[in-house]
Design an enzyme around this catalytic site. Structure first.
Site, PDB file in Angstrom:
ATOM      1  N   SER A 122      -8.235   6.222   4.836  1.00 30.74           N
ATOM      2  CA  SER A 122      -8.569   7.662   5.439  1.00 30.74           C
ATOM      3  C   SER A 122      -9.511   8.344   4.520  1.00 30.74           C
ATOM      4  O   SER A 122      -9.924   8.005   3.278  1.00 30.74           O
ATOM      5  CB  SER A 122      -7.277   8.337   5.322  1.00 30.74           C
ATOM      6  OG  SER A 122      -7.354   9.877   5.529  1.00 30.74           O
TER       7      SER A 122
ATOM      8  N   TYR B  95       0.373  11.533   0.589  1.00 31.88           N
ATOM      9  CA  TYR B  95      -0.587  10.900   1.699  1.00 31.88           C
ATOM     10  C   TYR B  95      -1.863  10.497   0.964  1.00 31.88           C
ATOM     11  O   TYR B  95      -2.224   9.300   0.954  1.00 31.88           O
ATOM     12  CB  TYR B  95      -0.647  11.603   2.846  1.00 31.88           C
ATOM     13  CG  TYR B  95      -1.544  10.792   3.891  1.00 31.88           C
ATOM     14  CD1 TYR B  95      -1.099   9.882   4.661  1.00 31.88           C
ATOM     15  CD2 TYR B  95      -2.883  11.234   4.295  1.00 31.88           C
ATOM     16  CE1 TYR B  95      -1.679   9.478   5.607  1.00 31.88           C
ATOM     17  CE2 TYR B  95      -3.471  10.795   5.127  1.00 31.88           C
ATOM     18  CZ  TYR B  95      -2.809   9.573   5.955  1.00 31.88           C
ATOM     19  OH  TYR B  95      -3.788   8.973   6.810  1.00 31.88           O
TER      20      TYR B  95
ATOM     21  N   LYS C 118      -3.535   6.631  -0.102  1.00 29.93           N
ATOM     22  CA  LYS C 118      -4.800   6.257   0.532  1.00 29.93           C
ATOM     23  C   LYS C 118      -5.714   5.971  -0.435  1.00 29.93           C
ATOM     24  O   LYS C 118      -6.585   5.025  -0.442  1.00 29.93           O
ATOM     25  CB  LYS C 118      -5.429   7.248   1.678  1.00 29.93           C
ATOM     26  CG  LYS C 118      -4.557   7.356   2.690  1.00 29.93           C
ATOM     27  CD  LYS C 118      -4.368   5.882   3.526  1.00 29.93           C
ATOM     28  CE  LYS C 118      -3.418   6.223   5.133  1.00 29.93           C
ATOM     29  NZ  LYS C 118      -3.488   4.911   5.633  1.00 29.93           N
TER      30      LYS C 118
HETATM   31  P1  NAP Z   1       0.542   7.320  14.252  1.00 29.42           P
HETATM   32  O1  NAP Z   1       0.339   7.629  15.516  1.00 29.42           O
HETATM   33  O2  NAP Z   1       1.692   8.065  13.522  1.00 29.42           O
HETATM   34  O3  NAP Z   1       0.788   5.776  14.071  1.00 29.42           O
HETATM   35  C1  NAP Z   1       1.457   5.149  13.001  1.00 29.42           C
HETATM   36  C2  NAP Z   1       2.057   3.959  13.288  1.00 29.42           C
HETATM   37  O4  NAP Z   1       2.635   3.180  12.011  1.00 29.42           O
HETATM   38  C3  NAP Z   1       3.104   3.706  14.581  1.00 29.42           C
HETATM   39  O5  NAP Z   1       2.957   2.756  15.261  1.00 29.42           O
HETATM   40  C4  NAP Z   1       4.325   3.810  13.477  1.00 29.42           C
HETATM   41  O6  NAP Z   1       5.515   3.082  14.339  1.00 29.42           O
HETATM   42  C5  NAP Z   1       3.886   2.906  12.515  1.00 29.42           C
HETATM   43  N1  NAP Z   1       4.749   2.865  11.302  1.00 29.42           N
HETATM   44  C6  NAP Z   1       5.060   3.949  10.285  1.00 29.42           C
HETATM   45  N2  NAP Z   1       5.955   3.599   9.787  1.00 29.42           N
HETATM   46  C7  NAP Z   1       6.487   2.342   9.869  1.00 29.42           C
HETATM   47  C8  NAP Z   1       7.339   1.476   9.450  1.00 29.42           C
HETATM   48  N3  NAP Z   1       8.071   2.008   8.301  1.00 29.42           N
HETATM   49  N4  NAP Z   1       7.555   0.466   9.942  1.00 29.42           N
HETATM   50  C9  NAP Z   1       6.906  -0.127  10.897  1.00 29.42           C
HETATM   51  N5  NAP Z   1       5.841   0.755  11.466  1.00 29.42           N
HETATM   52  C10 NAP Z   1       5.641   1.845  11.071  1.00 29.42           C
HETATM   53  O7  NAP Z   1      -0.723   7.419  13.420  1.00 29.42           O
HETATM   54  P2  NAP Z   1      -2.192   6.931  13.656  1.00 29.42           P
HETATM   55  O8  NAP Z   1      -2.949   8.120  13.667  1.00 29.42           O
HETATM   56  O9  NAP Z   1      -2.349   6.219  14.650  1.00 29.42           O
HETATM   57  O10 NAP Z   1      -2.442   6.361  12.057  1.00 29.42           O
HETATM   58  C11 NAP Z   1      -2.784   4.902  12.143  1.00 29.42           C
HETATM   59  C12 NAP Z   1      -3.542   4.729  10.816  1.00 29.42           C
HETATM   60  O11 NAP Z   1      -4.535   5.500  10.725  1.00 29.42           O
HETATM   61  C13 NAP Z   1      -2.627   5.180   9.613  1.00 29.42           C
HETATM   62  O12 NAP Z   1      -2.888   4.233   8.603  1.00 29.42           O
HETATM   63  C14 NAP Z   1      -3.190   6.565   9.187  1.00 29.42           C
HETATM   64  O13 NAP Z   1      -2.774   6.880   7.978  1.00 29.42           O
HETATM   65  C15 NAP Z   1      -4.721   6.390   9.555  1.00 29.42           C
HETATM   66  N6  NAP Z   1      -5.292   7.415   9.816  1.00 29.42           N
HETATM   67  C16 NAP Z   1      -4.859   8.451  10.467  1.00 29.42           C
HETATM   68  C17 NAP Z   1      -5.881   9.485  11.006  1.00 29.42           C
HETATM   69  C18 NAP Z   1      -5.536  10.645  11.807  1.00 29.42           C
HETATM   70  O14 NAP Z   1      -6.065  11.687  11.902  1.00 29.42           O
HETATM   71  N7  NAP Z   1      -4.766  10.227  13.002  1.00 29.42           N
HETATM   72  C19 NAP Z   1      -6.824   9.815  10.030  1.00 29.42           C
HETATM   73  C20 NAP Z   1      -7.223   8.879   9.149  1.00 29.42           C
HETATM   74  C21 NAP Z   1      -6.558   7.681   8.862  1.00 29.42           C
HETATM   75  P3  NAP Z   1       6.421   3.938  15.050  1.00 29.42           P
HETATM   76  O15 NAP Z   1       5.623   5.134  16.119  1.00 29.42           O
HETATM   77  O16 NAP Z   1       7.141   3.134  15.723  1.00 29.42           O
HETATM   78  O17 NAP Z   1       7.151   4.957  13.827  1.00 29.42           O
END
Ligand code: NAP
Length: 256
Positions: free
Chosen positions: A148, A161, A165
Site C-alpha cells: 500500500s 496498518y 505494510k
Molecule cells: P478487502 O475488501 O477487505 O479484502 C481483503 C481480503 O482479505 C478479503 O477477501 C478477506 O476475506 C481476506 N482476509 C482478511 N483477513 C483474512 C484472514 N485472516 N484469513 C483469510 N482471508 C482474510 O480489502 P481490499 O481492499 O480488497 O484489500 C486487498 C489488498 O489491498 C490488501 O492487502 C490491502 O491492504 C491492499 N490495499 C487496499 C487498499 C484500499 O484502499 N482498498 C489500498 C492499498 C492497498 P473476508 O472478506 O472473507 O474476511
C-alpha cells in the site's frame, strides 16, 4: 500487450468472497462475486486461462474455474494444513489483509497481533511454502505482495496498518534477494485508496477523501482494474527483469 499464463497454477490469498453472503455488498452480476480488486483479479485470471486457487475466509460459490481453500490466514497451523495438498504453484499473490482504524494512543495489543499475523506473518508463511516448492522443482516463479501507499506515508488512525505494510515492503526486498537466484521474482504493488470494503472503512467521509485526492496528482482514487493490471504485469514474463520493487499504483502520490 498480450500476457499468457497458459498451464500455470496461481494461488491468490484473500479472494474468496462468496456472493451468497448477505452481509456483503457490491455483488457482481455475472459471477456472484463481491466487487473489490481481489474479485476483479480472479475474474480476469480465470479468463486467461490459468489454474486458480484461492486461500480465504470464504468459499467461492459461483465461479467453477476457481478452487477455493477456506482458511483463517491468521492461524499458522491451519494455513500449513490447508496448503499441503494444493499442488505446485507458479504464481502467488499475497493479497489478504485486514485493518482497523485506531488512533495511535488507543492501539490495542489484540489488533496489533491480528494485523501483523494476517498482513505480514501469513505472507511470510504462505510464501515460504510456495517458494519452497518452486525451489525444489527448479521451476522459478513470480510472487506479488499487495502492499500500500501506507507503507511509505503516515496515515492518521492507521498506525498498525501502515507499520505492517512497511514491514511487507522490506519482506518483499529480502525475499527478492534470497529467492532471485532460484529465478523466483518477488515484487509488491503499492496502491492508493481503492473503494473496496477496506477502502470504504477508511475513506467514506467525503472531506477526508477529498483531502487525500488533493494529494494525488491524477486527482482520483485507484480503480480495482488499475491494481489488477499492475499485478498481472508483475506476475507475467513481461516483467522478467523486475525483482524487489515496490510499484506505486497511486496516481503519483508517493512521487510528489
Ligand atoms: P478487502 O475488501 O477487505 O479484502 C481483503 C481480503 O482479505 C478479503 O477477501 C478477506 O476475506 C481476506 N482476509 C482478511 N483477513 C483474512 C484472514 N485472516 N484469513 C483469510 N482471508 C482474510 O480489502 P481490499 O481492499 O480488497 O484489500 C486487498 C489488498 O489491498 C490488501 O492487502 C490491502 O491492504 C491492499 N490495499 C487496499 C487498499 C484500499 O484502499 N482498498 C489500498 C492499498 C492497498 P473476508 O472478506 O472473507 O474476511
Amino acid at each position: 500487450m498480450e500476457i499468457s499464463f497458459l498451464g500455470k497454477q496461481a494461488l491468490v490469498t484473500g479472494a474468496g468472497k462468496g456472493g451468497n453472503n448477505p452481509q456483503r455488498t457490491g455483488v457482481d452480476g455475472n459471477t456472484g462475486m463481491q466487487s473489490g480488486f481481489s474479485s476483479v483479479f480472479m475474474r480476469k485470471l480465470s479468463l486467461i486461462p490459468v489454474f486458480l486457487i484461492t486461500l480465504s475466509h470464504h468459499y467461492h460459490q459461483d465461479c467453477p474455474a476457481i478452487i477455493p481453500v477456506c482458511v483463517d490466514l491468521a492461524d499458522w497451523a491451519a494455513t500449513e494444513a490447508a496448503l499441503k495438498d494444493v499442488g505446485p504453484i507458479d504464481l502467488l499473490v499475497n493479497n489478504a489483509a485486514c485493518t482497523k482504524l485506531q488512533p495511535f494512543l488507543e492501539v490495542t495489543p489484540d489488533q496489533f497481533d491480528l494485523l501483523f499475523n494476517v498482513n505480514v506473518k501469513a505472507v511470510l508463511h504462505v510464501s515460504q511454502m510456495v517458494a519452497g516448492g518452486m525451489k525444489t522443482r527448479g521451476s522459478g516463479g513470480s510472487i506479488v505482495n499487495v502492499s500500500s501507499q501506507a507503507s511509505q506515508r503516515a496515515l492518521r488512525d492507521h498506525t498498525v496498518y501502515c507499520t505492517t505494510k512497511g514491514a511487507l515492503d522490506m519482506l518483499t526486498k529480502v525475499m527478492a534477494l534470497e529467492l532471485g537466484p532460484h529465478q523466483i521474482r518477488v515484487n509488491s504493488v503499492n496502491p492508493t485508496v481503492v473503494m473496496t470494503k477496506m477502502g470504504r472503512l477508511g475513506w467514506s467521509n467525503p472531506e477526508k477523501a477529498q483531502t487525500m485526492k488533493s494529494r494525488i496528482p491524477l486527482g482520483r482514487f485507484a480503480e480495482e482494474e488499475d491494481v489488477v493490471n499492475s499485478i498481472l504485469f508483475l506476475l507475467s514474463e513481461k516483467s522478467s527483469m523486475i525483482n524487489g520493487v515496490a510499484l506505486p499504483v497511486d496516481g503519483g502520490h508517493l512521487a510528489c
